[in-house]
Design an enzyme around this catalytic site. Structure first.
Site, short mmCIF file in Angstrom:
data_model
loop_
_atom_site.label_atom_id
_atom_site.label_comp_id
_atom_site.label_asym_id
_atom_site.label_seq_id
_atom_site.Cartn_x
_atom_site.Cartn_y
_atom_site.Cartn_z
N ASP A 25 0.75 -1.33 0.07
CA ASP A 25 -0.20 -0.08 -0.06
C ASP A 25 0.90 1.41 0.27
O ASP A 25 0.99 1.81 0.97
CB ASP A 25 -0.91 -0.01 1.13
CG ASP A 25 -2.14 -0.90 1.10
OD1 ASP A 25 -1.67 -1.79 0.15
OD2 ASP A 25 -3.06 -0.94 1.90
N ASP A 146 -8.30 4.87 5.28
CA ASP A 146 -7.51 5.07 4.21
C ASP A 146 -7.97 6.52 3.70
O ASP A 146 -8.35 6.79 2.69
CB ASP A 146 -7.70 4.14 2.72
CG ASP A 146 -7.34 2.69 3.20
OD1 ASP A 146 -6.72 2.77 4.21
OD2 ASP A 146 -7.87 1.92 2.40
#
Length: 217
Positions: A25, A146
Site C-alpha cells: 500500500d 484510508d
C-alpha cells in the site's frame, strides 16, 4: 540480514523495498520543495500483516532514492494495532501532514478505526500526532479507512473507504470546517453496476481533461 537480501539473486533491482520484512500500500506520492516523498506500509517486525508502520523514500529524479526509514509506527491507544493506509497533504504552513487510519481490535478481534493526523518535522526529529475523529458507528461498521485529502477551490474534503451498517461499500466524505472534520455525505459507487461491493478501500481523486475521477478498491 539486509546485506544478505541485497545480494540475493532473487532480489528485484527495480523496485523500492523495506529494510526488513514486508511492504504494501503506497500512500500518496507527494511533491514538496523539489523533493518527491514516497510513503508505504511496512511491517518491520513480522511476516504477518500486524502492527503496520509507514516507511519513507525520497527522490528528486526517480533515479536516485534515499531510504529515510520508519516515519509512522503504532505507539498510542488510537493506533496500537497498526498504522493503516492514508495520504499526505501540504498544509497552509507549507508542511506535510500525514493522514491515516489507526487500527484497533478488541478482545474478540473486532475492528474499530480512528482517523489521525501526524506532522513530521524531519529536521528536528519531532512528530505531532492528533486524533481527528473516531468512526461513527451509527453510520458505519468498524471498516472505515484510508483517508485521502482533496482541495477543491477553498474547500478541503477527506475521502474515506467505508462499509455502512447494511454491509455495503460506500465512499464516505468529510469536509473541513473551522479546523474540524465533519461528515458531509456518502457516495455509492456501484449504482448501475453488477458489482455489489461490501467494502471500499484506498480511494484516490484525480482530474484528466477537466473530468473528475475517483479510483478505489
Amino acid at each position: 540480514m539486509h546485506n544478505k537480501k541485497l545480494n540475493d539473486s532473487y532480489n528485484d533491482q527495480y523496485q523500492l523495498f523495506s529494510y526488513f520484512r514486508l511492504i504494501n500500500d503506497p500512500n500518496d506520492l507527494i511533491y514538496h520543495e523539489r523533493t518527491y516523498y514516497i510513503y508505504m506500509q511496512n511491517t518491520p517486525y513480522s511476516d504477518d500483516h500486524k502492527n503496520k508502520s509507514w516507511l519513507l523514500y525520497t527522490t528528486k529524479d526517480f533515479i536516485n532514492y534515499v531510504y529515510e526509514g520508519i516515519v509512522l509506527t503504532p505507539l498510542c491507544e488510537f493506533n496500537k494495532h497498526g498504522v493503516f493506509s492514508g495520504g499526505a497533504f501540504v498544509n497552509e504552513n507549507n508542511e506535510i501532514d500525514l493522514y491515516y487510519t489507526g487500527n484497533i481490535k478488541d478482545e474478540n478481534n473486532k475492528r474499530m478505526s480512528n482517523t489521525l493526523i501526524e506532522n513530521v518535522d524531519f529536521k528536528n526529529k519531532k512528530v505531532n500526532k492528533k486524533l481527528l475523529f473516531q468512526t461513527d458507528l451509527s453510520l458505519y461498521t468498524g471498516e472505515f479507512r484510508d483517508p485521502n485529502i482533496v482541495k477543491k477551490g477553498e474547500n478541503i474534503f477527506m475521502l474515506n473507504g467505508a462499509q455502512n451498517n447494511d454491509k455495503k461499500g460506500v465512499l464516505s466524505i468529510y469536509k473541513k470546517e473551522n479546523n474540524l472534520w465533519k461528515y458531509f455525505k456518502d457516495i455509492k459507487l456501484d449504482l448501475g453496476c453488477e458489482q455489489n461491493r461490501f467494502m471500499v478501500e484506498c480511494t484516490n481523486y484525480f482530474k484528466i481533461d477537466n473530468r473528475e475521477f475517483i479510483l478505489s478498491c
